[in-house]
Design a protein around this motif. Structure first.
Motif, PDB file in Angstrom:
ATOM      1  N   GLU A  88      -3.904  28.439 -13.168  1.00 29.03           N
ATOM      2  CA  GLU A  88      -4.495  27.231 -13.736  1.00 29.03           C
ATOM      3  C   GLU A  88      -3.455  26.452 -14.551  1.00 29.03           C
ATOM      4  OE1 GLU A  88      -8.389  27.972 -15.274  1.00 29.03           O
ATOM      5  OE2 GLU A  88      -8.333  26.002 -16.250  1.00 29.03           O
ATOM      6  N   ILE A  89      -2.644  27.185 -15.280  1.00 29.10           N
ATOM      7  CA  ILE A  89      -1.619  26.510 -16.086  1.00 29.10           C
ATOM      8  C   ILE A  89      -0.606  25.790 -15.192  1.00 29.10           C
ATOM      9  CG2 ILE A  89       0.426  27.004 -17.517  1.00 29.10           C
ATOM     10  CD1 ILE A  89      -1.311  28.968 -19.033  1.00 29.10           C
ATOM     11  N   ILE A  90      -0.182  26.448 -14.139  1.00 30.23           N
ATOM     12  CA  ILE A  90       0.881  25.860 -13.315  1.00 30.23           C
ATOM     13  C   ILE A  90       0.348  24.798 -12.340  1.00 30.23           C
ATOM     14  CG2 ILE A  90       2.719  26.370 -11.627  1.00 30.23           C
ATOM     15  CD1 ILE A  90       3.314  27.384 -14.478  1.00 30.23           C
ATOM     16  N   PHE A  91      -0.790  25.086 -11.683  1.00 34.22           N
ATOM     17  CA  PHE A  91      -1.267  24.156 -10.651  1.00 34.22           C
ATOM     18  C   PHE A  91      -2.505  23.365 -11.061  1.00 34.22           C
ATOM     19  CE2 PHE A  91       0.719  27.738  -8.306  1.00 34.22           C
ATOM     20  CZ  PHE A  91       1.766  27.039  -7.752  1.00 34.22           C
ATOM     21  N   GLY A  92      -3.161  23.739 -12.117  1.00 38.83           N
ATOM     22  CA  GLY A  92      -4.389  23.042 -12.513  1.00 38.83           C
ATOM     23  C   GLY A  92      -5.570  23.514 -11.693  1.00 38.83           C
ATOM     24  N   ASP A  93      -5.508  23.324 -10.390  1.00 36.52           N
ATOM     25  CA  ASP A  93      -6.621  23.674  -9.513  1.00 36.52           C
ATOM     26  C   ASP A  93      -6.333  25.034  -8.864  1.00 36.52           C
ATOM     27  OD1 ASP A  93      -8.228  23.921  -7.232  1.00 36.52           O
ATOM     28  OD2 ASP A  93      -8.459  21.756  -7.097  1.00 36.52           O
TER      29      ASP A  93
ATOM     30  N   HIS B  45      -6.285  24.453  -4.629  1.00 37.40           N
ATOM     31  CA  HIS B  45      -5.316  23.551  -4.003  1.00 37.40           C
ATOM     32  C   HIS B  45      -3.939  23.746  -4.623  1.00 37.40           C
ATOM     33  CE1 HIS B  45      -9.261  21.550  -3.461  1.00 37.40           C
ATOM     34  NE2 HIS B  45      -8.811  21.534  -2.233  1.00 37.40           N
ATOM     35  N   ARG B  46      -3.165  24.614  -4.022  1.00 44.80           N
ATOM     36  CA  ARG B  46      -1.799  24.792  -4.516  1.00 44.80           C
ATOM     37  C   ARG B  46      -0.856  24.807  -3.307  1.00 44.80           C
ATOM     38  NH1 ARG B  46      -4.480  29.858  -5.884  1.00 44.80           N
ATOM     39  NH2 ARG B  46      -3.814  31.471  -4.441  1.00 44.80           N
ATOM     40  N   PRO B  47       0.385  24.386  -3.515  1.00 50.31           N
ATOM     41  CA  PRO B  47       1.280  24.288  -2.364  1.00 50.31           C
ATOM     42  C   PRO B  47       1.680  25.660  -1.815  1.00 50.31           C
ATOM     43  CG  PRO B  47       2.428  23.760  -4.401  1.00 50.31           C
ATOM     44  CD  PRO B  47       1.004  23.969  -4.777  1.00 50.31           C
TER      45      PRO B  47
ATOM     46  N   ASN C 245       6.932  23.628  -9.714  1.00 52.87           N
ATOM     47  CA  ASN C 245       5.706  23.335 -10.479  1.00 52.87           C
ATOM     48  C   ASN C 245       5.789  23.870 -11.904  1.00 52.87           C
ATOM     49  OD1 ASN C 245       3.446  22.118  -8.651  1.00 52.87           O
ATOM     50  ND2 ASN C 245       4.644  23.521  -7.417  1.00 52.87           N
TER      51      ASN C 245
ATOM     52  N   PRO D  66      -0.297  18.455   3.310  1.00 49.97           N
ATOM     53  CA  PRO D  66      -0.458  18.760   1.878  1.00 49.97           C
ATOM     54  C   PRO D  66       0.504  17.927   1.038  1.00 49.97           C
ATOM     55  CG  PRO D  66       0.758  20.504   2.970  1.00 49.97           C
ATOM     56  CD  PRO D  66       0.424  19.503   4.020  1.00 49.97           C
TER      57      PRO D  66
ATOM     58  N   GLN E  29       1.362  16.801  -3.243  1.00 50.96           N
ATOM     59  CA  GLN E  29       1.013  17.100  -4.633  1.00 50.96           C
ATOM     60  C   GLN E  29       0.707  15.823  -5.381  1.00 50.96           C
ATOM     61  OE1 GLN E  29       4.151  20.237  -5.599  1.00 50.96           O
ATOM     62  NE2 GLN E  29       2.396  20.776  -6.860  1.00 50.96           N
TER      63      GLN E  29
ATOM     64  N   GLY F  92       2.439  15.928  -9.499  1.00 43.97           N
ATOM     65  CA  GLY F  92       3.164  17.160  -9.786  1.00 43.97           C
ATOM     66  C   GLY F  92       2.278  18.367 -10.015  1.00 43.97           C
ATOM     67  N   ARG F  93       0.976  18.276  -9.753  1.00 43.19           N
ATOM     68  CA  ARG F  93       0.098  19.431  -9.997  1.00 43.19           C
ATOM     69  C   ARG F  93      -0.563  19.857  -8.687  1.00 43.19           C
ATOM     70  NH1 ARG F  93      -0.970  20.082 -15.460  1.00 43.19           N
ATOM     71  NH2 ARG F  93      -1.955  22.050 -15.006  1.00 43.19           N
ATOM     72  N   SER F  94      -1.902  19.779  -8.640  1.00 45.09           N
ATOM     73  CA  SER F  94      -2.638  20.307  -7.491  1.00 45.09           C
ATOM     74  C   SER F  94      -2.140  19.720  -6.172  1.00 45.09           C
ATOM     75  CB  SER F  94      -4.111  19.978  -7.636  1.00 45.09           C
ATOM     76  OG  SER F  94      -4.587  20.537  -8.803  1.00 45.09           O
ATOM     77  N   SER F  95      -2.186  20.569  -5.154  1.00 47.34           N
ATOM     78  CA  SER F  95      -1.764  20.127  -3.836  1.00 47.34           C
ATOM     79  C   SER F  95      -3.009  19.804  -3.022  1.00 47.34           C
ATOM     80  CB  SER F  95      -0.981  21.264  -3.189  1.00 47.34           C
ATOM     81  OG  SER F  95      -0.745  20.988  -1.853  1.00 47.34           O
ATOM     82  N   PHE F  96      -3.137  18.562  -2.587  1.00 44.96           N
ATOM     83  CA  PHE F  96      -4.296  18.169  -1.795  1.00 44.96           C
ATOM     84  C   PHE F  96      -3.856  17.825  -0.388  1.00 44.96           C
ATOM     85  CE2 PHE F  96      -6.017  17.730  -5.974  1.00 44.96           C
ATOM     86  CZ  PHE F  96      -7.330  18.134  -5.802  1.00 44.96           C
TER      87      PHE F  96
END
Lengths: 592, 211
Positions: free
Chosen positions: A169-174, A177-179, A264, B80, B82, B85-89
């Motif tokens: 959560e800290i690094i990607f928020g969601d 949905h992360r790369p 990230n 995908p 980002q 710089g955060r969530s990847s959609f």
């Protein structure tokens, strides 16, 4: 599943498909903070120690520990353990059963390799896409991968610890949905160019490769085997997918996933740096005398410091993992793809970036520490200032009190004099001014004796003293009455905490003149409060009670407190409370 | 590492006639978006300032046009990316469109700018150059109509405006300033599903991945 009607899709456009690869294998790779403890926890979650072979996975939490049964919606992921070492790795097979749109049929099975070094590899072979089962188009494969990226997050999320979820959560928020890094391997390509550079036509082929791998991809050819790597992944077309090739491709994916995470991670650090800068601005406002800013800034510093501490922990995981990965990569033999994939260089680059992040993290922590101390000093100064003002105020108050006491004493004296003056005025009005040749005591001492005049004078003196005392008493009483009227009403509160019958209580209140009703709902309780007019209360008629307040917890049927308000000071507290409590007892509102 | 302009000199002197219909449509779309897609009440236009269209809304509109059959050769795929710089959609992106944007840049018809974001990512934006303005004068009417038909409200024929919500649940939509019920939700962020069958592939190298 081979029924033509089964394998449909919902693509809204007619696709231009030029690249088709044969029997594609897909590797979705990500890096997450793991170590032996986290892996052991994961393995325990899988029930490995009991030798269980199949476990249904869910991210649901048991919110009713006291209830012996549990309900679920039915769609879960089945997981089989293929191979494991308790605190080193686990190799799983997952059958994903997540709801899909109507008309979409997906049989999604994958292998999952989780290492204590943090890399997670979701790998599968595509057997069929929309009725194609040999050569599959890149356009369709990218749609499968979009689905895999999301589903793999859902599957692994149910296996992670809360500790790891916090990091994500800290690094990607969601958390979903992360790369992730994608590696594609095919046995062949439908339209084959002899020279790999011919795929770089600036048109359809190159565009489809960009779609698959991201922009800026580059090629490498070894005989018939074709390799491409880009910013999102790599694609290999190989006659024989041997161990050496798999090792190079998978390890490239691992280092790429780690670099993705580091990107990230660094973004997050820069964000924290910006937030710290913002905190400095608020501190400046606090220095300028804004006390609200002083309160806000303390909270902000705490939140940022706590996040930086967690980021620091993530850095430790990254540091250990990059070191271990370099070690693992170094000990195995490489094939001729090593020069193209440059895994070692990339891992060293990640390692350097992680080490460099240490400086920024420690700098931020030092800065925040300094800011915290500065804010503490500011708070202390503020407190001292307040304390000085308080002392000054107390002194002024004491002076006012002393002045009041002096005034009160003076008023008492004036009262006496006033009473005397009044009585003299009354006498002067009633009997006129008494004039004798000799004073009362002079005539007695002069030998004239105690005659009629003396008796009259004595009687008048006694009467006037008596009248004077009476007037003083009357003045005192009227002053006291005025004081009482100037005071606010008198409150008596009782904390009850007894079980009640809420229906009876509501019935009891329904015949009162309710002035205020307040209902407060929070997560667990409903608190109901009433205020009613005491003068209209049939039970309190003539009892000099102004208002009655009562509050009870409707959730657990508990009478919390009662409060009686009166303007009469001399009724004992017990008596005041007794009026209401006895009535509630009599009406059997309390449950025994 | 050194960078050099790899654009062949010959391509830079290409004329408007060398543009494909899709490129003309894309060029006019960018022009339209910078002029009309944001209402003046949400965007203060200072005289003399250049207006740029950000990449993400351009891609979203491109996808919307593809699904309405505007382009002849574009398709799209879930990619995908980002956000900040955060969530990847996953977004439905047309690489043919992205490639044509680059081609138009190489012809000096478009220029590109990079902006930092507060989350330390980057945002790219585009605008039409003076050369591009000359090209715009030659865009055929059928191309202009093709672009504009999608941006007018079906009920009241007013120009629709464009909104992006980049919060926790990102969405992209167009709405009509006058009709409440004519919102168009661009499902640019919803990837399409395909049916497929997969089987697990167990790594041959799991032993080599251990310490």
């Amino acid at each position: 599943m081979s029924d033509d009607n089964d394998l449909a899709g919902n693509i809204k456009d007619e696709l231009t498909e030029v690249i088709h690869i044969k029997d594609p294998k897909i590797f979705v790779i990500e890096w997450l903070p793991f170590d032996s403890n986290q892996l052991r926890e994961l393995n325990k979650k899988m029930d490995i120690e009991k030798g269980a072979h199949k476990t249904l996975l869910t991210g649901l939490i048991d919110k009713q520990p006291n209830v012996p049964i549990f309900q679920s919606k039915g769609a879960h992921t089945k997981v089989f353990v293929e191979d494991y070492e308790l605190d080193s790795f686990v190799n799983l097979q997952a059958i994903i059963d997540l709801p899909e749109e109507e008309g979409i049929a997906q049989v999604e099975e994958m292998a999952i390799f989780v290492s204590r070094d943090g890399f997670i590899i979701y790998s599968l072979e595509l057997a069929e896409i929309e009725n194609l089962n040999t050569y599959m188009s890149i356009d369709k494969i990218t749609r499968v991968v979009a689905d895999l990226c999301q589903d793999s997050s859902v599957v692994i999320d149910s296996l992670l610890t809360e500790f790891q979820r916090n990091f994500i959560e800290i690094i990607f928020g969601d958390p979903i949905h992360r790369p992730k890094t994608i590696c594609y391997v095919g046995d062949d390509i439908k339209i084959r160019h002899e020279d790999i550079k011919d795929y770089y036509d600036g048109e359809e082929f190159e565009i489809e490769l960009s779609q698959l791998l991201g922009e800026g991809h580059e090629p490498f050819q070894v005989g018939n085997n074709l390799f491409f790597k880009g910013s999102r992944g790599t694609c290999a077309i190989v006659d024989k997918f041997d161990k050496e090739t798999e090792y190079q491709i998978v390890f490239w994916g691992i280092q790429h996933a780690m670099n993705n995470f580091v990107d990230n991670f660094m973004s997050r650090i820069w964000e924290l740096y910006d937030q710290t800068k913002q905190v400095k601005k608020i501190v400046d406002e606090a220095v300028a005398g804004n006390t609200d800013a002083l309160n806000t800034v303390t909270e902000e510093i705490t939140v940022i410091t706590s996040t930086i501490s967690l980021v620091g922990q993530i850095k430790e995981f990254l540091k250990d993992s990059s070191k271990d990965l370099l070690e693992i990569y170094g000990k195995n033999e490489k094939c001729n793809l090593d020069g193209f994939y440059e895994v070692e260089n990339s891992l060293k680059s990640s390692q350097r970036r992680i080490l460099e992040s240490e400086k920024i993290i420690s700098g931020l922590l030092t800065e925040l520490d300094g800011l915290r101390n500065y804010v503490a000093t500011l708070s202390e100064l503020q407190m001292r200032k307040m304390s000085k003002v308080m002392t000054k105020n107390t002194k002024s108050m004491n002076e006012v009190l002393q002045a009041n006491t002096r005034t009160s004493e003076a008023i008492d004296m004036i009262e006496l004099i006033l009473a005397g003056s009044i009585i003299l005025e009354i006498f002067a009005f009633a009997v006129g001014e008494i004039t004798t040749e000799q004073t009362f005591f002079g005539s007695i001492l002069g030998g004239e004796g105690f005659g009629k005049d003396q008796w009259i004078t004595l009687a008048l003196l006694v009467i006037s003293v008596f009248a004077w005392i009476t007037i003083v008493i009357l003045l005192r009483r009227s002053k006291k009455k005025m004081e009482i009227e100037a005071l606010q009403d008198f409150f008596v509160t009782l904390s009850v905490n007894r079980k009640i019958d809420t229906a009876k209580m509501e019935e009891y209140i329904s015949v009162r003149t309710v002035q205020i009703k307040n209902v407060e709902n929070d997560k667990d309780n409903t608190i109901i409060s009433y205020v009613w007019d005491g003068k209209d209360d049939p039970n309190l008629l003539g009892k000099e009670i102004e208002k009655v307040s009562l509050s009870y917890n409707a959730t657990n049927c508990l009478l919390l407190s009662i409060e009686i308000e009166t303007s009469v000071l001399d009724i004992p507290q017990d008596e005041l409370l007794g009026y209401l409590m006895e009535d509630l007892e009599a009406k059997e509102i309390f449950i025994k | 590492m050194s960078f050099e302009d790899k654009t062949p000199e010959s391509s830079k002197v290409e004329t408007f006639e060398s543009l494909t219909r899709d490129q003309q449509l894309l060029l006019y779309t960018i022009d339209y978006l910078t002029k009309w897609m944001v209402s003046d009440e949400h965007f203060v236009r200072n005289e003399g300032d250049k207006v740029w269209i950000k990449e993400l809304p351009l891609w979203a509109i491109m996808y919307y046009q593809i699904t309405h059959g505007s382009y002849e050769t574009y398709d799209y795929a879930p990619i995908p990316i980002q956000f900040f710089g955060r969530s990847s959609f996953t977004v439905n992106l047309s690489y043919e469109g992205v490639d044509d944007v680059e081609d138009l840049r190489e012809l000096d018809v478009l220029e590109k700018i990079r902006l930092s974001t507060s989350q330390h990512g980057f945002v790219t934006a585009y605008r039409i150059t003076e050369i591009g303005d000359k090209y715009l004068l030659k865009i055929p009417k059928d191309v202009i109509d093709e672009v504009e038909k999608l941006f007018f409200c079906e009920s009241c024929q007013k120009r629709m405006h464009f909104y992006m919500n980049m919060g926790d649940n990102p969405s992209v939509l167009m709405d009509c300033p006058d009709c409440d019920e004519s919102d168009v939700h661009l499902d640019f962020l919803e990837s399409e599903d395909v049916s497929y069958v997969s089987k697990p592939y167990f790594l041959k190298i799991s032993d080599m991945l251990k310490r």
